[in-house]
Each structure stands twice: as C-alpha cells, then as structure tokens.
Design an enzyme around this catalytic site. Structure first.
Site, PDB file in Angstrom:
ATOM      1  CE  LYS A   1       5.089  -1.526  10.163  1.00 53.06           C
ATOM      2  NZ  LYS A   1       4.335  -0.579  11.020  1.00 53.06           N
TER       3      LYS A   1
ATOM      4  CD  GLN B   1      -7.459  -2.198  12.226  1.00 56.23           C
ATOM      5  OE1 GLN B   1      -8.072  -3.185  11.845  1.00 56.23           O
ATOM      6  NE2 GLN B   1      -6.147  -2.157  12.227  1.00 56.23           N
TER       7      GLN B   1
ATOM      8  CG  MET C   1       9.448  -2.104   3.936  1.00 59.99           C
ATOM      9  SD  MET C   1       9.199  -2.884   2.356  1.00 59.99           S
ATOM     10  CE  MET C   1      10.860  -2.754   1.727  1.00 59.99           C
TER      11      MET C   1
ATOM     12  CD  GLN D   1       8.824  -5.779  -2.710  1.00 57.24           C
ATOM     13  OE1 GLN D   1       8.999  -6.989  -2.603  1.00 57.24           O
ATOM     14  NE2 GLN D   1       8.290  -5.243  -3.793  1.00 57.24           N
TER      15      GLN D   1
ATOM     16  N   GLY E   1      -4.474  -3.367   2.732  1.00 54.40           N
ATOM     17  CA  GLY E   1      -4.104  -2.868   1.420  1.00 54.40           C
ATOM     18  C   GLY E   1      -2.903  -1.955   1.482  1.00 54.40           C
TER      19      GLY E   1
ATOM     20  CG  HIS F   1       1.479  -5.935   3.013  1.00 54.38           C
ATOM     21  ND1 HIS F   1       1.640  -4.599   2.755  1.00 54.38           N
ATOM     22  CD2 HIS F   1       0.744  -6.004   4.149  1.00 54.38           C
ATOM     23  CE1 HIS F   1       1.019  -3.892   3.682  1.00 54.38           C
ATOM     24  NE2 HIS F   1       0.476  -4.703   4.548  1.00 54.38           N
TER      25      HIS F   1
HETATM   26  O1  PAF Z   1      -2.185  -5.232  10.524  1.00 55.10           O
HETATM   27  C1  PAF Z   1      -3.133  -4.855   9.812  1.00 55.10           C
HETATM   28  O2  PAF Z   1      -2.986  -4.501   8.645  1.00 55.10           O
HETATM   29  C2  PAF Z   1      -4.531  -4.844  10.394  1.00 55.10           C
HETATM   30  O3  PAF Z   1      -4.512  -4.504  11.745  1.00 55.10           O
HETATM   31  C3  PAF Z   1      -5.292  -6.164  10.179  1.00 55.10           C
HETATM   32  C4  PAF Z   1      -4.636  -7.318  10.896  1.00 55.10           C
HETATM   33  C5  PAF Z   1      -5.370  -6.472   8.690  1.00 55.10           C
HETATM   34  C6  PAF Z   1      -6.718  -6.037  10.704  1.00 55.10           C
HETATM   35  O4  PAF Z   1      -7.413  -5.014  10.069  1.00 55.10           O
END
Ligand code: PAF
Length: 278
Positions: free
Chosen positions: A148, A57, A183, A31, A27, A33
């Site tokens: 990135k 993570q 970004m 840009q 989330g 994404h």
């Molecule tokens: O790159 C990310 O935003 C996260 O590490 C991912 C791949 C969505 C996993 O939570």
C-alpha cells in the site's frame, strides 16, 4: 506475549534467536498488519513487531497528534494469531532519539521526490531515519513492508542497497476491506459518510487499470481527475501512472517496463493513499 520498551532488553532476548523477521508498524493495527506478521511467522523463528509512532516522518503536527495509539488493543490483536514466535517492541521517543528528535537527510536517487515526496516535505527522511535505527536495533534477516505504501517499499529497498544492509525486504500485497478500500489505520477516523464513499478510490483505480490497456497514461489521468471532480466528498490530491522502478510519471509506455497507478485523496482531513499494478 513479551512487550519490550527497552533496546538492551530486546537485544538480550534476540541474542538467542536463529532467524529474526521484522514487521515495523506505527500501531493501530488491522488485518493488513496481521497479514504481514503471518508472512513473517511462516519464514522466521522469531518475529519482532515494532509499534512506534515516529514523529520525524510527520509533516503535519495535527496528524501526528491525532494518530491513534492503543498498545493494549494492538497487543491483543497480535495475540489472536496464537503464535509464540512474536515479540513486540514498543519504545519511547526518548529510547529511540534520546533528545535529538531529527531526521537524517537521505538521497534515495530521486525516489523520494516523486508523489508522496512532493506533498509531504521531509517525510521520507523521517521514514529512512526510523527504519535504519530500527534495523540497527533489531538486526533482522528479513523485514516485511506492505505494498500500500509502495513508494516507501521502494525507498526501503534503496536504503538497504545504499547502506549495504544484509536484510531481505519482503513486499506484501495490499489488504482490502470487502468493498475494496485499502486497509489503513486512518480508516477508523473516517466519518460514516466518508467511509461509505471511500471505496470509490479503488473502483476508480480498477477502471484506470482497464483503460490503461488501450489508452495513453495522459488520457487515463485526465479521466481520473474528471471522476473526482464530480465527487464532492473526496478531494483528489494526486493521481499518477508511474514506472515501478524509478516512480517517475510515464511519458510514453515502454514494452518491458512495469507500471503502477498511484493515488492520494482527502476525505475531509483524512488522507488516504492507494495504488494498483497495471
Ligand atoms: O509504514 C509505516 O507504518 C511506517 O512508515 C514505518 C515503516 C513503521 C516507519 O515508521
């Protein structure tokens, strides 16, 4: 746009799709994404964008807590693409992990011990765990990851190879602000003064790239550390020039190897990463 919170409902919907492209995100979309999503729209009949801040993570609980979350704003941004191919999957932690919020230990053939792995204990086990879970839920033919997080990209390719998943991983170029800053969802948390100085990271990478043409990796690395010593607003965590395939730091340049420079910098408590192909 359809927003699913529930695995069963998402899977029932996807049953009718011939080709599914998947863009996993946490989330706080920008840009960068959207460029992944645009690639996915061009290559698939249905595109699933997952929006889920994965607790396993994060090695730092304050970072997890402060991670920006605004589903309404994210959905509105995706809607600006005007595509009817996209659905959003925004599950709860209960839906993903039930009550067992832990990660599986992974062996990514050493990729996980380099760079980010040295500074973020357990991070790639968490990434491997959530991405495998999401792949099992969405069952995409193609999945899109930004360069990135280049180490993450290589690790996901390794995950697919080791788990023998029939998913094509599509790398997407780094999307930058006009001043060169890569970004990132974290950029919005920078103070004004840190936002102003942050493009120094990419400028240094560009200069390092130039120097790598004629100088050794060690010389370039020393030069980069010196640059950050004279910049009190940015705290260099690491800079390394590594082989793209195994992510190991270069000792001596070899003719046919592909190299990339990787960097992690703190702007106060905001951690920014970037990299450049050499
Ligand atoms: O790159 C990310 O935003 C996260 O590490 C991912 C791949 C969505 C996993 O939570």
């Amino acid at each position: 746009m359809k927003v699913f919170h529930n695995i069963t409902a998402l899977q029932a919907f996807l049953n009718a799709s011939t080709s599914v492209g998947f863009v996993p995100t946490m989330g706080s979309l920008h840009q960068g994404h959207l460029s992944l999503i645009k690639n996915a729209i061009a290559q698939n009949d249905t595109v699933v964008v997952s929006i889920y801040v994965n607790p396993t993570q994060f090695d730092n609980s304050a970072d997890l807590e402060k991670y920006p979350r605004d589903l309404t704003q994210d959905v509105a941004l995706i809607e600006t693409l005007g595509s009817n191919k996209i659905v959003v999957f925004a599950p709860s932690t209960q839906e993903i992990y039930n009550t067992n919020i832990t990660s599986k230990p992974y062996n990514f053939d050493g990729l996980e011990h380099q760079m980010e792995g040295k500074f973020r204990a357990g991070h790639f086990d968490g990434v491997g765990t959530i991405v495998k879970k999401l792949f099992d839920i969405v069952k995409p033919q193609k999945a899109y990851f930004g360069e990135k997080d280049f180490q993450q990209l290589q690790i996901i390719k390794k995950l697919v190879e080791k788990e023998q998943l029939n998913i094509k991983i599509i790398p997407c170029s780094i999307f930058r602000e006009n001043d060169g800053l890569a970004m990132s969802s974290r950029n919005q948390r920078l103070t004004k003064v840190h936002r102003e100085v942050a493009p120094f990271i990419y400028k240094t990478l560009q200069e390092a790239k130039k120097q790598f043409g004629t100088k050794s990796a060690t010389k370039v690395t020393t030069w980069v550390y010196q640059q950050f010593e004279s910049n009190p607003l940015l705290d260099l965590e690491y800079f390394t020039i590594a082989n793209e395939a195994n992510l190991k730091t270069v000792v001596r340049k070899q003719k046919n190897a592909k190299y990339r420079a990787f960097i992690a910098v703190f702007a106060e408590e905001i951690r920014l990463i970037d990299n450049i192909e050499l």
